[in-house]
Scaffold this motif. Structure first.
Motif, PDB file in Angstrom:
ATOM      1  N   ALA A  71       0.983  -1.279   0.052  1.00 31.29           N
ATOM      2  CA  ALA A  71       0.088  -0.172  -0.012  1.00 31.29           C
ATOM      3  C   ALA A  71       1.028   1.293   0.082  1.00 31.29           C
ATOM      4  N   ALA A  72       1.777   1.166   0.943  1.00 33.52           N
ATOM      5  CA  ALA A  72       2.908   2.358   0.783  1.00 33.52           C
ATOM      6  C   ALA A  72       3.558   2.499  -0.562  1.00 33.52           C
ATOM      7  N   VAL A  73       3.873   1.449  -1.180  1.00 31.27           N
ATOM      8  CA  VAL A  73       4.605   1.586  -2.458  1.00 31.27           C
ATOM      9  C   VAL A  73       3.539   2.108  -3.261  1.00 31.27           C
ATOM     10  N   VAL A  74       2.296   1.768  -3.493  1.00 34.45           N
ATOM     11  CA  VAL A  74       1.307   2.055  -4.566  1.00 34.45           C
ATOM     12  C   VAL A  74       0.958   3.371  -4.186  1.00 34.45           C
ATOM     13  N   LYS A  75       1.021   3.832  -2.820  1.00 33.03           N
ATOM     14  CA  LYS A  75       0.454   5.287  -2.563  1.00 33.03           C
ATOM     15  C   LYS A  75       1.719   6.174  -2.883  1.00 33.03           C
ATOM     16  N   ALA A  76       2.805   5.915  -2.972  1.00 28.18           N
ATOM     17  CA  ALA A  76       3.951   6.735  -3.388  1.00 28.18           C
ATOM     18  C   ALA A  76       3.820   7.220  -4.894  1.00 28.18           C
ATOM     19  N   VAL A  77       3.474   6.091  -5.566  1.00 29.75           N
ATOM     20  CA  VAL A  77       3.105   6.331  -7.050  1.00 29.75           C
ATOM     21  C   VAL A  77       2.093   7.152  -7.261  1.00 29.75           C
ATOM     22  N   ALA A  78       0.918   6.883  -6.593  1.00 35.39           N
ATOM     23  CA  ALA A  78      -0.298   7.692  -6.754  1.00 35.39           C
ATOM     24  C   ALA A  78      -0.169   8.860  -6.227  1.00 35.39           C
ATOM     25  N   ASP A  79       0.410   9.222  -5.459  1.00 30.69           N
ATOM     26  CA  ASP A  79       0.534  10.634  -4.778  1.00 30.69           C
ATOM     27  C   ASP A  79       1.458  11.425  -5.729  1.00 30.69           C
ATOM     28  N   ALA A  80       2.152  10.937  -6.501  1.00 31.46           N
ATOM     29  CA  ALA A  80       3.280  11.707  -7.501  1.00 31.46           C
ATOM     30  C   ALA A  80       2.459  12.674  -8.420  1.00 31.46           C
ATOM     31  N   THR A  81       2.678  14.127  -8.328  1.00 29.65           N
ATOM     32  CA  THR A  81       1.885  14.735  -9.296  1.00 29.65           C
ATOM     33  C   THR A  81       2.847  15.381 -10.542  1.00 29.65           C
ATOM     34  N   ASN A  82       4.246  14.736 -10.521  1.00 28.50           N
ATOM     35  CA  ASN A  82       4.946  15.261 -11.652  1.00 28.50           C
ATOM     36  C   ASN A  82       5.773  14.094 -11.979  1.00 28.50           C
ATOM     37  N   GLN A  83       6.563  14.165 -13.053  1.00 25.89           N
ATOM     38  CA  GLN A  83       7.553  13.020 -13.581  1.00 25.89           C
ATOM     39  C   GLN A  83       8.577  12.833 -12.736  1.00 25.89           C
TER      40      GLN A  83
END
Length: 619
Positions: free
Chosen positions: A137-149
């Motif tokens: 969940a933490a790994v997916v959250k880090a990706v989903a929370d990204a707002t730029n490249q």
């Protein structure tokens, strides 16, 4: 059990320390378990506390408690009761947040737990699954929370495999599979797509999106780096990218290994296209042959003597065309360059052989002889890698003393443009065969030659004409071949015996091959004479017909074997009488010989041996 045991028992003590007697039993060698019955029945009331079996504790209290835990885990679940029972049983690492999961796991366990240790394993697995889920969940959250490249790249590099920062824009735009709704570009993921949410995703699906970008970047049929590569250097980079950014094979799959091999083959092909000198073209072809399957090209199909021709064939194809063919997967380096060079080299050598032969046929001198031999040597060099006899020219077939004869034959055969190795071989063979047959004729005419030597010479003449176009010639050859070795020796003796005083004039006198009455000559005559002579002996016929002594003597007189001729009339009659009495054993029965049938002789030696034995018998 390593050994059999009779009257074996175990010591059982109840919770009060009292020994509870069991029934002794015999244990067989190799036994791994046994069940002992109590001498006196034990009631449920007795099964309390902690008992021991040979000192090993066995807790009825624990069994009862675990049974209560199993029962409490079944629906409807009293989570407070279950938690208390787990605690009472000494279960470690309990987390009240997971009590519902504990109940489900215990209730649905493949094997119903009996002991506390069984329950602990289930609890530990639930805890681990939750820890794994939390990490995911933490790994997916880090990706989903990204707002730029930049943020996305950091999240990907920290948690995923095969992330190439050069392709971050493609990762950002790549669709990711999510639950219940359509795929979403990676950079557009948000909290609604967290792990475990209704529209959530997971690590595996994000990794799959990364691998899709990697595959497309390399292998897309239009824009992929493997598709657009047009130099060996670019293709080498493709090979490196495949090795680094494509997911490793898991046996039995070989997709990555196959892709690496294909890329290396393309790289080697580009190096052929890029070669600019004779040596570099040849070396590139060798490297290409070494990396490709044998069906594509083998190093044994290359010839260092053909470097100039390989370069010429490449120039004809042109670099641009070959590069385009390699990119399109339609290149055929073997046929376009290697096979073409083979043909060009042979054509070059044969044309020059024809020219040198014409020159030498017109003017015989050392320079012209050397020139023809040099061109023949080139043909041998150019075909040294060939395996088929018709394609490989051997200098071992060349006799320097016959160079002028070769030249005349090659010139007469108009060897040149359009001719093959086999055509040159044919001209050379004609000269060699003629020379060989001349030697054979000399042997036959040499008064010092033995019958064995003459037989060999006759065989050479026959062999040289076994495929003659005229049936009259091949019929004589066949008749000679059909004779036994002894019979051929006797034919040779007849050829010697009837040789003219000045010898046989020419080969036609032995076997006529050049004009009408094909096949006539000494060989045909003496085969016939040999047959007639053998027939004179076989005329004795079937001894079972009881020929008279005088009749057999008459046949022997006609046959005229010298030792027999020297006998007196009385002795000749005795020999004839002896021969009339010859028998053979047939199934234990003495049966008269039949010289007109199964027992006919095929050689003069066989007939002479019979007469010699008869002479010996009467003396």
């Amino acid at each position: 059990m390593t050994e059999a045991v009779e009257d074996a028992t175990v010591e059982v003590k109840d919770s009060k320390g009292n020994v509870v007697e069991v029934v002794a039993q015999n244990l067989a060698k190799g036994a791994t378990n046994a069940q002992f019955d109590f001498v006196k029945a034990v009631t449920n009331d007795d099964r309390t506390g902690v008992w021991t079996v040979n000192g090993v504790e066995y807790s009825f209290d624990e069994l009862e408690l675990v049974a209560d835990i199993v029962a409490a885990s079944a629906a409807p679940v009293n989570q407070v009761q279950l938690y208390n029972l787990l605690t009472e049983a000494g279960i470690q690492n309990l987390n009240a947040d997971f009590i519902g999961q504990y109940a489900t796991a215990i209730d649905t366990a493949t094997t119903t737990p009996e002991w506390a240790v069984d329950v602990q394993e289930i609890i530990d697995q639930v805890n681990k699954d939750n820890a794994d889920d939390a990490a995911e969940a933490a790994v997916v959250k880090a990706v989903a929370d990204a707002t730029n490249q930049i943020q996305l790249l950091a999240a990907l590099e920290a948690n995923f495999d095969r992330v190439n920062k050069d392709w971050i824009a493609q990762y950002a735009a790549q669709d990711v599979d999510v639950d219940t709704v359509a795929d979403i570009p990676m950079l557009n993921l948000d909290s609604a797509n967290y792990f475990g949410e209704t529209n959530g995703t997971d690590v595996a699906r994000i990794q799959a999106a990364i691998d899709t970008v990697n595959n497309d970047a390399i292998f897309d049929p239009v824009t992929g780096l493997d598709t657009v590569a047009d130099t060996s250097a670019k293709q080498a980079e493709v090979t490196s990218l495949i090795q680094k950014w494509i997911e490793d094979d898991v046996a039995p799959a070989t997709a990555k290994a196959d892709a690496i091999e294909a890329s290396k083959i393309k790289e080697a092909a580009f190096r052929v296209a890029e070669a600019t000198t004779e040596n570099s073209v040849y070396n590139a072809l060798v490297a290409y042959a070494n990396i490709t399957p044998d069906a594509t090209l083998k190093t044994s199909e290359l010839n260092t003597n053909l470097k100039a021709f390989y370069k010429g064939a490449l120039d004809t194809v042109t670099k641009a065309t070959l590069v385009a063919d390699i990119q399109g997967g339609t290149d055929d380096i073997k046929n376009d360059i290697v096979v073409q060079a083979d043909g060009d080299a042979v054509e070059d050598a044969v044309v020059k052989i024809g020219a040198a032969a014409t020159t030498l046929a017109g003017t015989d001198n050392a320079t012209n002889r050397a020139a023809l031999k040099a061109e023949l040597q080139k043909l041998a060099n150019y075909t040294s890698h060939k395996t088929a006899a018709a394609d490989k020219f051997l200098m071992s077939t060349i006799d320097d003393s016959r160079l002028v004869d070769y030249a005349r034959e090659l010139d007469a055969d108009v060897i040149g443009t359009g001719n093959s190795v086999a055509d040159v071989q044919g001209s050379i063979s004609t000269v060699n065969n003629t020379a060989s047959l001349s030697v054979a004729l000399d042997t036959i005419n040499d008064t010092a030659s033995t019958a064995v030597q003459v037989r060999s010479a006759l065989f050479d003449i026959a062999e040289a004409n076994e495929n003659h176009a005229e049936a009259g010639v091949t019929a004589v050859v066949t008749d000679f071949y059909n004779l036994s070795s002894q019979a051929r020796l006797e034919v040779a003796e007849l050829v010697i015996e009837n040789r003219p005083g000045g010898g046989y004039a020419d080969l036609d006198a032995i076997l006529k091959t050049s004009a009408a009455t094909y096949g006539d000559g000494a060989l045909k005559d003496e085969i016939a004479n040999h047959g007639t002579k053998v027939g004179e002996f076989n005329a004795i016929g079937d001894l079972n017909a009881n020929p008279t002594t005088n009749a057999t003597k008459a046949h022997l007189d006609t046959y005229g074997y010298a030792p027999y001729v020297a006998l007196s009339t009385a002795q000749k009659l005795a020999v004839a009488d002896h021969i009339n009495g010859l028998t053979k054993d047939v199934a234990g029965v003495a049966t008269p010989l039949d010289f007109s049938g199964d027992d006919e002789v095929k050689t003069l030696k066989a007939a002479n041996d019979i007469i010699d034995a008869a002479i010996a018998a009467i003396q």
